[in-house]
Motif scaffolding. Structure first.
Motif, PDB file in Angstrom:
ATOM      1  N   SER A   1       5.414  -4.889 -14.925  1.00 37.40           N
ATOM      2  CA  SER A   1       5.860  -3.773 -14.096  1.00 37.40           C
ATOM      3  C   SER A   1       4.844  -3.549 -12.980  1.00 37.40           C
ATOM      4  O   SER A   1       3.704  -4.007 -13.044  1.00 37.40           O
ATOM      5  N   ALA A   2       5.278  -2.826 -11.954  1.00 32.32           N
ATOM      6  CA  ALA A   2       4.381  -2.525 -10.837  1.00 32.32           C
ATOM      7  C   ALA A   2       3.165  -1.747 -11.321  1.00 32.32           C
ATOM      8  O   ALA A   2       2.047  -1.991 -10.881  1.00 32.32           O
ATOM      9  N   ASP A   3       3.386  -0.810 -12.264  1.00 37.64           N
ATOM     10  CA  ASP A   3       2.265  -0.030 -12.789  1.00 37.64           C
ATOM     11  C   ASP A   3       1.219  -0.930 -13.434  1.00 37.64           C
ATOM     12  O   ASP A   3       0.023  -0.724 -13.247  1.00 37.64           O
TER      13      ASP A   3
ATOM     14  N   CYS B   1      -8.842   4.331  -3.237  1.00 37.30           N
ATOM     15  CA  CYS B   1      -8.553   3.274  -2.267  1.00 37.30           C
ATOM     16  C   CYS B   1      -7.268   2.537  -2.615  1.00 37.30           C
ATOM     17  O   CYS B   1      -6.474   2.214  -1.722  1.00 37.30           O
ATOM     18  N   VAL B   2      -7.044   2.272  -3.884  1.00 37.84           N
ATOM     19  CA  VAL B   2      -5.802   1.611  -4.298  1.00 37.84           C
ATOM     20  C   VAL B   2      -4.616   2.521  -4.008  1.00 37.84           C
ATOM     21  O   VAL B   2      -3.590   2.074  -3.474  1.00 37.84           O
ATOM     22  N   GLN B   3      -4.744   3.799  -4.321  1.00 38.21           N
ATOM     23  CA  GLN B   3      -3.660   4.742  -4.049  1.00 38.21           C
ATOM     24  C   GLN B   3      -3.385   4.851  -2.550  1.00 38.21           C
ATOM     25  O   GLN B   3      -2.229   4.869  -2.121  1.00 38.21           O
ATOM     26  N   ALA B   4      -4.428   4.913  -1.747  1.00 33.38           N
ATOM     27  CA  ALA B   4      -4.259   4.997  -0.297  1.00 33.38           C
ATOM     28  C   ALA B   4      -3.622   3.721   0.256  1.00 33.38           C
ATOM     29  O   ALA B   4      -2.761   3.782   1.141  1.00 33.38           O
ATOM     30  N   ALA B   5      -4.043   2.579  -0.264  1.00 32.84           N
ATOM     31  CA  ALA B   5      -3.470   1.309   0.182  1.00 32.84           C
ATOM     32  C   ALA B   5      -1.993   1.237  -0.188  1.00 32.84           C
ATOM     33  O   ALA B   5      -1.167   0.772   0.609  1.00 32.84           O
ATOM     34  N   HIS B   6      -1.651   1.692  -1.366  1.00 34.01           N
ATOM     35  CA  HIS B   6      -0.261   1.708  -1.819  1.00 34.01           C
ATOM     36  C   HIS B   6       0.575   2.599  -0.896  1.00 34.01           C
ATOM     37  O   HIS B   6       1.626   2.189  -0.404  1.00 34.01           O
ATOM     38  N   HIS B   7       0.095   3.786  -0.652  1.00 34.05           N
ATOM     39  CA  HIS B   7       0.807   4.725   0.216  1.00 34.05           C
ATOM     40  C   HIS B   7       0.946   4.159   1.632  1.00 34.05           C
ATOM     41  O   HIS B   7       2.024   4.216   2.228  1.00 34.05           O
ATOM     42  N   GLY B   8      -0.133   3.616   2.168  1.00 33.55           N
ATOM     43  CA  GLY B   8      -0.098   3.052   3.513  1.00 33.55           C
ATOM     44  C   GLY B   8       0.875   1.894   3.636  1.00 33.55           C
ATOM     45  O   GLY B   8       1.601   1.781   4.625  1.00 33.55           O
ATOM     46  N   ALA B   9       0.903   1.036   2.633  1.00 35.60           N
ATOM     47  CA  ALA B   9       1.828  -0.099   2.666  1.00 35.60           C
ATOM     48  C   ALA B   9       3.278   0.381   2.675  1.00 35.60           C
ATOM     49  O   ALA B   9       4.104  -0.139   3.427  1.00 35.60           O
ATOM     50  N   ILE B  10       3.568   1.380   1.869  1.00 35.93           N
ATOM     51  CA  ILE B  10       4.931   1.923   1.849  1.00 35.93           C
ATOM     52  C   ILE B  10       5.277   2.547   3.197  1.00 35.93           C
ATOM     53  O   ILE B  10       6.372   2.335   3.726  1.00 35.93           O
TER      54      ILE B  10
ATOM     55  N   HIS C   1       3.961  -4.407  -2.024  1.00 30.75           N
ATOM     56  CA  HIS C   1       3.747  -5.578  -2.875  1.00 30.75           C
ATOM     57  C   HIS C   1       2.299  -5.538  -3.370  1.00 30.75           C
ATOM     58  O   HIS C   1       1.379  -5.269  -2.592  1.00 30.75           O
ATOM     59  N   PRO C   2       2.082  -5.786  -4.668  1.00 34.97           N
ATOM     60  CA  PRO C   2       0.721  -5.713  -5.206  1.00 34.97           C
ATOM     61  C   PRO C   2      -0.308  -6.548  -4.448  1.00 34.97           C
ATOM     62  O   PRO C   2      -1.451  -6.118  -4.287  1.00 34.97           O
ATOM     63  N   ALA C   3       0.069  -7.714  -3.951  1.00 35.48           N
ATOM     64  CA  ALA C   3      -0.895  -8.545  -3.206  1.00 35.48           C
ATOM     65  C   ALA C   3      -1.315  -7.865  -1.908  1.00 35.48           C
ATOM     66  O   ALA C   3      -2.481  -7.933  -1.515  1.00 35.48           O
ATOM     67  N   LEU C   4      -0.389  -7.205  -1.242  1.00 32.77           N
ATOM     68  CA  LEU C   4      -0.714  -6.478  -0.012  1.00 32.77           C
ATOM     69  C   LEU C   4      -1.617  -5.291  -0.320  1.00 32.77           C
ATOM     70  O   LEU C   4      -2.621  -5.053   0.368  1.00 32.77           O
TER      71      LEU C   4
END
Length: 72
Positions: free
Chosen positions: A5-7, A33-42, A49-52
């Motif tokens: 899963s994504a989580d 940083c992971v949360q910010a990267a996730h939000h920014g990518a969306i 995508h996890p790699a991004l």
């Protein structure tokens, strides 16, 4: 083939980056940083995508480490 899963991917990513940056950043910084990267990518691409997310978070953590080194 086992699907994760994504989580699970993000938990693994956080663990990887916490280990990689253990000498530089506290775990909470890595999580943010992971949360910010996730939000920014969306926001930018419409998906995270996890790699991004990994590439973005790692770059953020490197920049923060450089800034901390320059101050110290």
């Amino acid at each position: 083939m086992i699907q994760h899963s994504a989580d699970e991917h993000y938990e693994q990513l956080e663990a990887l980056l916490r280990d990689e940056f253990a000498e530089v950043h506290p775990p909470a910084t890595v999580t943010r940083c992971v949360q910010a990267a996730h939000h920014g990518a969306i926001e930018v691409t419409g998906h995270a995508h996890p790699a991004l997310v990994e590439r973005i978070a790692r770059k953020h953590l490197r920049v923060l480490a450089t800034a901390a080194a320059e101050r110290g």
